[in-house]
Design a protein around this motif. Sequence first.
Motif, mmCIF file in Angstrom:
data_model
loop_
_atom_site.group_PDB
_atom_site.id
_atom_site.type_symbol
_atom_site.label_atom_id
_atom_site.label_comp_id
_atom_site.label_asym_id
_atom_site.label_seq_id
_atom_site.Cartn_x
_atom_site.Cartn_y
_atom_site.Cartn_z
ATOM 1 N N VAL A 1 107.834 43.439 -24.788
ATOM 2 C CA VAL A 1 108.546 44.435 -23.994
ATOM 3 C C VAL A 1 108.321 44.197 -22.505
ATOM 4 O O VAL A 1 109.242 44.327 -21.705
ATOM 5 C CB VAL A 1 108.089 45.866 -24.386
ATOM 6 N N GLU A 2 107.090 43.853 -22.142
ATOM 7 C CA GLU A 2 106.741 43.623 -20.742
ATOM 8 C C GLU A 2 105.794 42.424 -20.682
ATOM 9 O O GLU A 2 104.920 42.279 -21.535
ATOM 10 C CB GLU A 2 106.053 44.872 -20.188
ATOM 11 N N PHE A 3 105.976 41.564 -19.672
ATOM 12 C CA PHE A 3 105.147 40.364 -19.522
ATOM 13 C C PHE A 3 104.963 40.086 -18.036
ATOM 14 O O PHE A 3 105.911 39.694 -17.358
ATOM 15 C CB PHE A 3 105.836 39.176 -20.215
ATOM 16 N N ASP A 4 103.756 40.343 -17.522
ATOM 17 C CA ASP A 4 103.468 40.148 -16.103
ATOM 18 C C ASP A 4 102.150 39.386 -15.955
ATOM 19 O O ASP A 4 101.078 39.990 -15.881
ATOM 20 C CB ASP A 4 103.396 41.497 -15.393
ATOM 21 N N PRO A 5 102.219 38.039 -15.928
ATOM 22 C CA PRO A 5 100.993 37.237 -15.850
ATOM 23 C C PRO A 5 100.193 37.469 -14.572
ATOM 24 O O PRO A 5 98.968 37.408 -14.592
ATOM 25 C CB PRO A 5 101.488 35.793 -15.912
ATOM 26 N N GLU A 6 100.865 37.724 -13.465
ATOM 27 C CA GLU A 6 100.139 37.938 -12.204
ATOM 28 C C GLU A 6 99.302 39.212 -12.264
ATOM 29 O O GLU A 6 98.166 39.228 -11.804
ATOM 30 C CB GLU A 6 101.116 37.974 -11.030
ATOM 31 N N GLU A 7 99.869 40.261 -12.806
ATOM 32 C CA GLU A 7 99.155 41.531 -12.963
ATOM 33 C C GLU A 7 98.191 41.461 -14.155
ATOM 34 O O GLU A 7 97.225 42.197 -14.216
ATOM 35 C CB GLU A 7 100.169 42.660 -13.167
ATOM 36 N N GLY A 8 98.502 40.583 -15.107
ATOM 37 C CA GLY A 8 97.710 40.520 -16.332
ATOM 38 C C GLY A 8 98.054 41.661 -17.260
ATOM 39 O O GLY A 8 97.198 42.188 -17.962
ATOM 40 N N ARG A 9 99.331 42.024 -17.308
ATOM 41 C CA ARG A 9 99.772 43.172 -18.113
ATOM 42 C C ARG A 9 100.877 42.747 -19.073
ATOM 43 O O ARG A 9 101.840 42.080 -18.675
ATOM 44 C CB ARG A 9 100.278 44.279 -17.198
ATOM 45 N N VAL A 10 100.715 43.168 -20.329
ATOM 46 C CA VAL A 10 101.682 42.867 -21.379
ATOM 47 C C VAL A 10 101.869 44.130 -22.219
ATOM 48 O O VAL A 10 100.905 44.853 -22.471
ATOM 49 C CB VAL A 10 101.170 41.724 -22.295
ATOM 50 N N VAL A 11 103.095 44.373 -22.649
ATOM 51 C CA VAL A 11 103.372 45.448 -23.602
ATOM 52 C C VAL A 11 104.081 44.811 -24.789
ATOM 53 O O VAL A 11 105.051 44.064 -24.613
ATOM 54 C CB VAL A 11 104.232 46.572 -22.982
ATOM 55 N N VAL A 12 103.562 45.077 -25.977
ATOM 56 C CA VAL A 12 104.108 44.523 -27.216
ATOM 57 C C VAL A 12 104.378 45.674 -28.172
ATOM 58 O O VAL A 12 103.575 46.603 -28.282
ATOM 59 C CB VAL A 12 103.107 43.529 -27.865
ATOM 60 N N ARG A 13 105.516 45.601 -28.858
ATOM 61 C CA ARG A 13 105.830 46.551 -29.927
ATOM 62 C C ARG A 13 105.887 45.803 -31.252
ATOM 63 O O ARG A 13 106.383 44.683 -31.309
ATOM 64 C CB ARG A 13 107.174 47.228 -29.681
ATOM 65 N N THR A 14 105.397 46.468 -32.300
ATOM 66 C CA THR A 14 105.504 45.908 -33.647
ATOM 67 C C THR A 14 106.081 46.958 -34.585
ATOM 68 O O THR A 14 105.916 48.159 -34.372
ATOM 69 C CB THR A 14 104.137 45.434 -34.196
ATOM 70 N N PHE B 1 101.431 48.354 -27.982
ATOM 71 C CA PHE B 1 100.147 47.933 -27.440
ATOM 72 C C PHE B 1 100.307 47.603 -25.965
ATOM 73 O O PHE B 1 101.233 46.881 -25.591
ATOM 74 C CB PHE B 1 99.642 46.690 -28.187
ATOM 75 N N VAL B 2 99.410 48.119 -25.147
ATOM 76 C CA VAL B 2 99.366 47.788 -23.731
ATOM 77 C C VAL B 2 98.116 46.951 -23.510
ATOM 78 O O VAL B 2 97.004 47.393 -23.810
ATOM 79 C CB VAL B 2 99.326 49.055 -22.847
ATOM 80 N N ILE B 3 98.311 45.738 -23.023
ATOM 81 C CA ILE B 3 97.214 44.836 -22.713
ATOM 82 C C ILE B 3 97.190 44.711 -21.189
ATOM 83 O O ILE B 3 98.194 44.328 -20.585
ATOM 84 C CB ILE B 3 97.428 43.442 -23.355
ATOM 85 N N GLY C 1 104.829 30.448 -20.039
ATOM 86 C CA GLY C 1 104.063 31.604 -20.411
ATOM 87 C C GLY C 1 104.810 32.540 -21.349
ATOM 88 O O GLY C 1 104.339 32.828 -22.431
ATOM 89 N N ARG C 2 105.967 33.010 -20.912
ATOM 90 C CA ARG C 2 106.721 33.973 -21.724
ATOM 91 C C ARG C 2 107.129 33.367 -23.072
ATOM 92 O O ARG C 2 107.060 34.031 -24.109
ATOM 93 C CB ARG C 2 107.965 34.444 -20.964
ATOM 94 N N GLU C 3 107.539 32.102 -23.065
ATOM 95 C CA GLU C 3 107.959 31.458 -24.317
ATOM 96 C C GLU C 3 106.781 31.301 -25.283
ATOM 97 O O GLU C 3 106.937 31.481 -26.490
ATOM 98 C CB GLU C 3 108.626 30.107 -24.043
ATOM 99 N N LEU C 4 105.604 30.972 -24.759
ATOM 100 C CA LEU C 4 104.402 30.880 -25.597
ATOM 101 C C LEU C 4 104.070 32.247 -26.186
ATOM 102 O O LEU C 4 103.726 32.362 -27.365
ATOM 103 C CB LEU C 4 103.227 30.328 -24.797
ATOM 104 N N ALA C 5 104.183 33.296 -25.383
ATOM 105 C CA ALA C 5 103.926 34.649 -25.866
ATOM 106 C C ALA C 5 104.895 35.014 -26.992
ATOM 107 O O ALA C 5 104.488 35.568 -28.017
ATOM 108 C CB ALA C 5 104.035 35.648 -24.715
ATOM 109 N N LYS C 6 106.168 34.705 -26.814
ATOM 110 C CA LYS C 6 107.155 34.983 -27.859
ATOM 111 C C LYS C 6 106.868 34.185 -29.127
ATOM 112 O O LYS C 6 107.029 34.688 -30.238
ATOM 113 C CB LYS C 6 108.569 34.681 -27.352
#
Length: 105
Positions: free
Chosen positions: A24-37, A89-91, A1-6
């Motif tokens: 920045v943050e990757f939590d598949p169980e919670e369904g929460r991701v934080v990305v910076r660009t 971005f907070v997903i 999961g994390r490697e695919l996201a990267k």
Amino acid sequence: GRELAKFYLRVIEVLGWASRAELVEFDPEEGRVVVRTWGSFEAGMRLGSGFLCHFIRGELTGFFSAMFKKGLYGTEVKCEGRGDPYCEFVIAPKPFEFGKELGKE
């Protein structure tokens, strides 16, 4: 999961949508991701105009919704276009369900 996201964030860089993208943050169980660009093509269009990166926000939301097999909602909480040092971005899971907010089941 994390490697695919990267890998997906690297694709965003290669396509020129942003010069740099970071998970920045990757939590598949919670369904929460934080990305910076940094260097988003959208933020570079107009400084001081508020949150601008709708295309990238939508791409990230769609990608992680498909990855986690959950309906997610994307929000841009920082934007270079309004003077922030990066776009963030907070997903996360949707705070609502379509239909229910209108009293429909």
